[in-house]
Scaffold this motif. Structure first.
Motif, PDB file in Angstrom:
ATOM      1  N   ALA A  59     -47.322 -24.238  -6.667  1.00  0.00           N
ATOM      2  CA  ALA A  59     -45.851 -23.880  -7.070  1.00  0.00           C
ATOM      3  C   ALA A  59     -45.107 -23.032  -6.250  1.00  0.00           C
ATOM      4  CB  ALA A  59     -45.909 -23.283  -8.711  1.00  0.00           C
ATOM      5  N   SER A  60     -46.103 -21.948  -5.504  1.00  0.00           N
ATOM      6  CA  SER A  60     -45.296 -21.109  -4.642  1.00  0.00           C
ATOM      7  C   SER A  60     -44.586 -21.569  -3.418  1.00  0.00           C
ATOM      8  CB  SER A  60     -46.386 -19.886  -4.440  1.00  0.00           C
ATOM      9  OG  SER A  60     -46.512 -19.116  -5.467  1.00  0.00           O
ATOM     10  N   VAL A  61     -45.505 -22.635  -2.851  1.00  0.00           N
ATOM     11  CA  VAL A  61     -45.284 -23.404  -1.494  1.00  0.00           C
ATOM     12  C   VAL A  61     -44.222 -24.477  -1.910  1.00  0.00           C
ATOM     13  CG1 VAL A  61     -45.943 -25.347  -0.224  1.00  0.00           C
ATOM     14  CG2 VAL A  61     -47.362 -23.229  -0.441  1.00  0.00           C
ATOM     15  N   ALA A  62     -44.228 -24.906  -3.238  1.00  0.00           N
ATOM     16  CA  ALA A  62     -42.957 -26.010  -3.607  1.00  0.00           C
ATOM     17  C   ALA A  62     -41.632 -25.249  -3.509  1.00  0.00           C
ATOM     18  CB  ALA A  62     -43.323 -26.754  -4.702  1.00  0.00           C
ATOM     19  N   ALA A  63     -41.736 -23.854  -4.233  1.00  0.00           N
ATOM     20  CA  ALA A  63     -40.519 -23.083  -4.216  1.00  0.00           C
ATOM     21  C   ALA A  63     -40.056 -22.935  -3.038  1.00  0.00           C
ATOM     22  CB  ALA A  63     -40.831 -22.167  -5.443  1.00  0.00           C
ATOM     23  N   ALA A  64     -40.910 -22.257  -2.142  1.00  0.00           N
ATOM     24  CA  ALA A  64     -40.644 -21.954  -0.920  1.00  0.00           C
ATOM     25  C   ALA A  64     -39.986 -23.144  -0.086  1.00  0.00           C
ATOM     26  CB  ALA A  64     -41.517 -21.277  -0.079  1.00  0.00           C
TER      27      ALA A  64
END
Length: 83
Positions: A59-64
């Motif tokens: 989720a963090s990578v997708a958001a970034a």
């Protein structure tokens, strides 16, 4: 190019060999230009390099990735004076 790929190769790419938004060959900026302003879009992480990550890490990578892509899209809009 992808026109030469077999169905199996296309399926494998779709399931796990995608690039972050804006880093591939699809004209995503132009695609967004054609969508209605109130259209909801979703960003799916289907990347082989994220296979062993936790849901939170994914989720963090997708958001970034999504924020980076949208910042590039916005900068392009400012440069071209488009709305």
């Amino acid at each position: 190019g992808s026109g030469d790929m077999t169905d199996d190769a296309l399926l494998q790419e779709a399931r796990g060999a995608r690039l972050p938004a804006g880093e591939g060959v699809l004209p995503l900026f132009q695609f967004l230009d054609e969508l209605p302003a109130d259209c909801e879009i979703e960003y799916e992480v289907a990347r082989q390099d994220m296979r062993d990550k936790t849901p939170s890490e994914k989720a963090s990578v997708a958001a970034a990735d999504a924020m980076h892509f949208m910042a590039q899209y916005h900068a392009r809009k400012l440069e071209t004076g488009a709305r």
